[in-house]
Design a protein around this motif. Structure first.
Motif, PDB file in Angstrom:
ATOM      1  N   TYR A  58      -4.583  -2.194   5.323  1.00 45.55           N
ATOM      2  CA  TYR A  58      -4.787  -2.223   3.890  1.00 45.55           C
ATOM      3  C   TYR A  58      -4.689  -0.871   2.904  1.00 45.55           C
ATOM      4  CZ  TYR A  58      -7.709  -6.631   5.827  1.00 45.55           C
ATOM      5  OH  TYR A  58      -7.636  -7.323   6.000  1.00 45.55           O
ATOM      6  N   LYS A  59      -4.845  -1.208   1.700  1.00 41.70           N
ATOM      7  CA  LYS A  59      -3.653   0.744   1.200  1.00 41.70           C
ATOM      8  C   LYS A  59      -4.737   0.724  -0.190  1.00 41.70           C
ATOM      9  CE  LYS A  59      -1.587   2.436   4.523  1.00 41.70           C
ATOM     10  NZ  LYS A  59      -2.661   2.466   5.667  1.00 41.70           N
ATOM     11  N   TYR A  60      -4.597   1.791  -0.963  1.00 43.90           N
ATOM     12  CA  TYR A  60      -4.830   1.735  -2.250  1.00 43.90           C
ATOM     13  C   TYR A  60      -3.726   2.531  -3.078  1.00 43.90           C
ATOM     14  CZ  TYR A  60      -8.247   2.682  -5.658  1.00 43.90           C
ATOM     15  OH  TYR A  60      -9.313   3.350  -6.527  1.00 43.90           O
ATOM     16  N   ARG A  61      -3.763   1.291  -3.553  1.00 45.80           N
ATOM     17  CA  ARG A  61      -2.856   2.680  -4.653  1.00 45.80           C
ATOM     18  C   ARG A  61      -4.099   2.648  -6.543  1.00 45.80           C
ATOM     19  NH1 ARG A  61       1.751  -1.687  -4.026  1.00 45.80           N
ATOM     20  NH2 ARG A  61       0.088  -3.273  -4.759  1.00 45.80           N
ATOM     21  N   TYR A  62      -3.323   3.663  -7.229  1.00 50.38           N
ATOM     22  CA  TYR A  62      -4.528   3.742  -8.393  1.00 50.38           C
ATOM     23  C   TYR A  62      -3.671   3.933  -9.298  1.00 50.38           C
ATOM     24  CZ  TYR A  62      -4.189   8.082  -6.168  1.00 50.38           C
ATOM     25  OH  TYR A  62      -4.021   9.667  -5.865  1.00 50.38           O
ATOM     26  N   TRP A  63      -4.019   4.052 -10.547  1.00 46.00           N
ATOM     27  CA  TRP A  63      -3.553   4.504 -11.660  1.00 46.00           C
ATOM     28  C   TRP A  63      -5.139   4.765 -13.004  1.00 46.00           C
ATOM     29  CZ3 TRP A  63      -2.922   0.054  -9.327  1.00 46.00           C
ATOM     30  CH2 TRP A  63      -2.983  -0.874 -10.149  1.00 46.00           C
ATOM     31  N   PHE A  64      -4.718   5.811 -13.425  1.00 47.60           N
ATOM     32  CA  PHE A  64      -6.511   6.199 -13.993  1.00 47.60           C
ATOM     33  C   PHE A  64      -7.185   6.036 -13.454  1.00 47.60           C
ATOM     34  CE2 PHE A  64      -2.740   4.869 -17.081  1.00 47.60           C
ATOM     35  CZ  PHE A  64      -1.942   6.051 -17.915  1.00 47.60           C
ATOM     36  N   GLN A  65      -7.814   5.111 -14.665  1.00 48.72           N
ATOM     37  CA  GLN A  65      -9.378   4.835 -13.646  1.00 48.72           C
ATOM     38  C   GLN A  65      -9.249   4.143 -13.173  1.00 48.72           C
ATOM     39  OE1 GLN A  65     -12.179   5.837 -17.009  1.00 48.72           O
ATOM     40  NE2 GLN A  65     -13.417   6.089 -15.824  1.00 48.72           N
ATOM     41  N   LEU A  66      -8.116   2.618 -13.035  1.00 45.41           N
ATOM     42  CA  LEU A  66      -7.986   1.759 -12.378  1.00 45.41           C
ATOM     43  C   LEU A  66      -7.667   1.487 -11.039  1.00 45.41           C
ATOM     44  CD1 LEU A  66      -6.642  -0.511 -15.060  1.00 45.41           C
ATOM     45  CD2 LEU A  66      -9.179  -0.091 -14.099  1.00 45.41           C
ATOM     46  N   GLY A  67      -7.835   1.281 -10.041  1.00 45.90           N
ATOM     47  CA  GLY A  67      -6.769   0.823  -8.812  1.00 45.90           C
ATOM     48  C   GLY A  67      -6.944  -0.347  -7.822  1.00 45.90           C
ATOM     49  N   GLU A  68      -6.815  -0.104  -6.280  1.00 45.95           N
ATOM     50  CA  GLU A  68      -6.074  -1.150  -5.903  1.00 45.95           C
ATOM     51  C   GLU A  68      -5.553  -1.707  -4.750  1.00 45.95           C
ATOM     52  OE1 GLU A  68      -2.884  -5.154  -5.775  1.00 45.95           O
ATOM     53  OE2 GLU A  68      -1.691  -3.591  -6.716  1.00 45.95           O
ATOM     54  N   ILE A  69      -6.540  -2.057  -3.683  1.00 44.98           N
ATOM     55  CA  ILE A  69      -6.516  -2.727  -2.476  1.00 44.98           C
ATOM     56  C   ILE A  69      -6.085  -3.341  -1.923  1.00 44.98           C
ATOM     57  CG2 ILE A  69      -8.520  -2.403  -0.215  1.00 44.98           C
ATOM     58  CD1 ILE A  69     -10.463  -1.036  -2.140  1.00 44.98           C
ATOM     59  N   TYR A  70      -4.759  -3.583  -1.548  1.00 44.05           N
ATOM     60  CA  TYR A  70      -3.870  -5.105  -0.832  1.00 44.05           C
ATOM     61  C   TYR A  70      -3.817  -4.762   0.787  1.00 44.05           C
ATOM     62  CZ  TYR A  70      -0.513  -1.146  -1.234  1.00 44.05           C
ATOM     63  OH  TYR A  70       0.325   0.172  -1.443  1.00 44.05           O
ATOM     64  N   ASN A  71      -3.079  -5.933   1.062  1.00 47.73           N
ATOM     65  CA  ASN A  71      -2.370  -6.128   2.563  1.00 47.73           C
ATOM     66  C   ASN A  71      -0.907  -5.306   2.649  1.00 47.73           C
ATOM     67  OD1 ASN A  71      -1.643  -6.769   4.819  1.00 47.73           O
ATOM     68  ND2 ASN A  71      -3.013  -8.706   4.732  1.00 47.73           N
ATOM     69  N   THR A  72      -0.990  -4.465   3.288  1.00 48.73           N
ATOM     70  CA  THR A  72       0.773  -3.782   3.129  1.00 48.73           C
ATOM     71  C   THR A  72       1.949  -4.336   4.438  1.00 48.73           C
ATOM     72  OG1 THR A  72      -0.028  -2.793   5.072  1.00 48.73           O
ATOM     73  CG2 THR A  72      -0.064  -1.247   2.949  1.00 48.73           C
ATOM     74  N   ALA A  73       0.662  -5.575   5.258  1.00 48.57           N
ATOM     75  CA  ALA A  73       1.409  -6.560   6.075  1.00 48.57           C
ATOM     76  C   ALA A  73       2.118  -7.732   5.499  1.00 48.57           C
ATOM     77  CB  ALA A  73       0.423  -6.746   7.237  1.00 48.57           C
ATOM     78  N   ILE A  74       1.634  -7.368   4.216  1.00 46.08           N
ATOM     79  CA  ILE A  74       2.233  -9.004   3.495  1.00 46.08           C
ATOM     80  C   ILE A  74       3.008  -8.836   1.871  1.00 46.08           C
ATOM     81  CG2 ILE A  74       1.755 -10.714   1.927  1.00 46.08           C
ATOM     82  CD1 ILE A  74       1.325 -11.047   5.070  1.00 46.08           C
ATOM     83  N   THR A  75       4.448  -9.119   1.632  1.00 40.80           N
ATOM     84  CA  THR A  75       5.281  -8.602   0.656  1.00 40.80           C
ATOM     85  C   THR A  75       5.065  -9.953  -0.278  1.00 40.80           C
ATOM     86  OG1 THR A  75       7.007  -8.986   1.280  1.00 40.80           O
ATOM     87  CG2 THR A  75       6.572  -6.840   2.014  1.00 40.80           C
ATOM     88  N   LYS A  76       5.923  -9.446  -1.460  1.00 38.93           N
ATOM     89  CA  LYS A  76       6.272 -10.375  -2.434  1.00 38.93           C
ATOM     90  C   LYS A  76       7.451 -11.458  -1.974  1.00 38.93           C
ATOM     91  CE  LYS A  76       4.640  -8.679  -6.742  1.00 38.93           C
ATOM     92  NZ  LYS A  76       5.299  -7.827  -7.682  1.00 38.93           N
ATOM     93  N   LYS A  77       8.260 -10.656  -1.131  1.00 39.63           N
ATOM     94  CA  LYS A  77       9.146 -11.680  -0.390  1.00 39.63           C
ATOM     95  C   LYS A  77       8.494 -12.482   0.780  1.00 39.63           C
ATOM     96  CE  LYS A  77      13.750 -10.091   2.818  1.00 39.63           C
ATOM     97  NZ  LYS A  77      12.744 -10.220   4.341  1.00 39.63           N
ATOM     98  N   ASP A  78       7.873 -11.877   1.599  1.00 38.86           N
ATOM     99  CA  ASP A  78       7.209 -12.963   2.268  1.00 38.86           C
ATOM    100  C   ASP A  78       6.865 -14.148   1.682  1.00 38.86           C
ATOM    101  OD1 ASP A  78       6.966 -11.342   4.601  1.00 38.86           O
ATOM    102  OD2 ASP A  78       5.272 -10.014   3.758  1.00 38.86           O
ATOM    103  N   GLY A  79       6.214 -14.088   0.682  1.00 33.43           N
ATOM    104  CA  GLY A  79       5.799 -15.159  -0.214  1.00 33.43           C
ATOM    105  C   GLY A  79       6.876 -16.382  -0.531  1.00 33.43           C
ATOM    106  N   ALA A  80       7.901 -15.089  -1.469  1.00 35.15           N
ATOM    107  CA  ALA A  80       9.176 -16.419  -1.205  1.00 35.15           C
ATOM    108  C   ALA A  80      10.009 -16.882  -0.320  1.00 35.15           C
ATOM    109  CB  ALA A  80      10.141 -15.412  -2.152  1.00 35.15           C
ATOM    110  N   GLU A  81       9.428 -16.441   0.957  1.00 36.24           N
ATOM    111  CA  GLU A  81      10.148 -16.931   2.159  1.00 36.24           C
ATOM    112  C   GLU A  81       9.711 -17.948   2.002  1.00 36.24           C
ATOM    113  OE1 GLU A  81      10.357 -13.577   5.010  1.00 36.24           O
ATOM    114  OE2 GLU A  81      12.638 -12.941   4.013  1.00 36.24           O
ATOM    115  N   ALA A  82       8.059 -18.329   1.796  1.00 38.18           N
ATOM    116  CA  ALA A  82       6.957 -19.350   2.123  1.00 38.18           C
ATOM    117  C   ALA A  82       7.659 -20.819   1.252  1.00 38.18           C
ATOM    118  CB  ALA A  82       5.791 -19.172   2.640  1.00 38.18           C
TER     119      ALA A  82
END
Length: 180
Positions: free
Chosen positions: A156-180
């Protein structure tokens, strides 16, 4: 979706929806892909009269909203959300936490990081599937504290901008979703 068929959380233009419908009628499978959850893209899916799969949460969840057929479901570890909300240092930085669950947007204090859609109350003992955690910090300088806490986890990683942030799973990508 963002920056491709919509801008700033808006719906696609009538012309874009018409083009999507035209492609669907010609036999193309148009798949919406986003880092967001279905709750925030449901208006796009419905306004464009789609009936195909969607790739949401950066590829962690792939399903067909029309049939409810799920072909990929990779949520956070079951107790990760609870670990975060029980971490005093983490919670001292937070003004609000928002998650999407199925077709609902849930937040502790009612803040929706994606605009003005209806938000339901998030209970800190929530035990449903979590795919993405969005934060609103009390002060932007607190992002570094959250980043240190979250980035201690191997996937899990954290990215942010202004006052907002997001915790997300680095092991999964949109490419993985498209392949599914």
């Amino acid at each position: 979706i963002d920056g491709t068929i919509t801008e700033d959380c808006t719906l696609p233009s009538l012309q874009t929806c018409n083009e999507i419908n035209k492609l669907i009628q010609e036999g193309y499978n148009i798949v919406l892909m986003t880092g967001r959850g279905y709750a925030t893209i449901k208006p796009v899916y419905e306004n464009c009269k789609m009936n195909t799969y969607v790739v949401v949460f950066n590829g962690s969840y792939v399903f067909n909203p029309t049939t409810n057929d799920v072909i990929k479901d990779n949520s956070f570890e079951s107790n990760y959300f609870n670990q975060l909300v029980n971490n005093k240092e983490f919670m001292d930085c937070i003004d609000d936490i928002m998650i999407e669950y199925k077709e609902d947007i849930l937040a502790i204090n009612g803040h929706n990081c994606y605009g003005d859609q209806k938000t339901s109350k998030l209970d800190l003992s929530f035990d449903g599937n979590v795919y993405c955690i969005n934060t609103k910090v009390k002060d932007p300088s607190m992002h570094k504290i959250i980043e240190r806490i979250v980035n201690n986890h191997p996937i899990y990683k954290y990215r942010y901008w202004f006052q907002l942030g997001e915790i997300y799973n680095t092991a999964i990508t949109k490419k993985d979703g498209a392949e599914a």
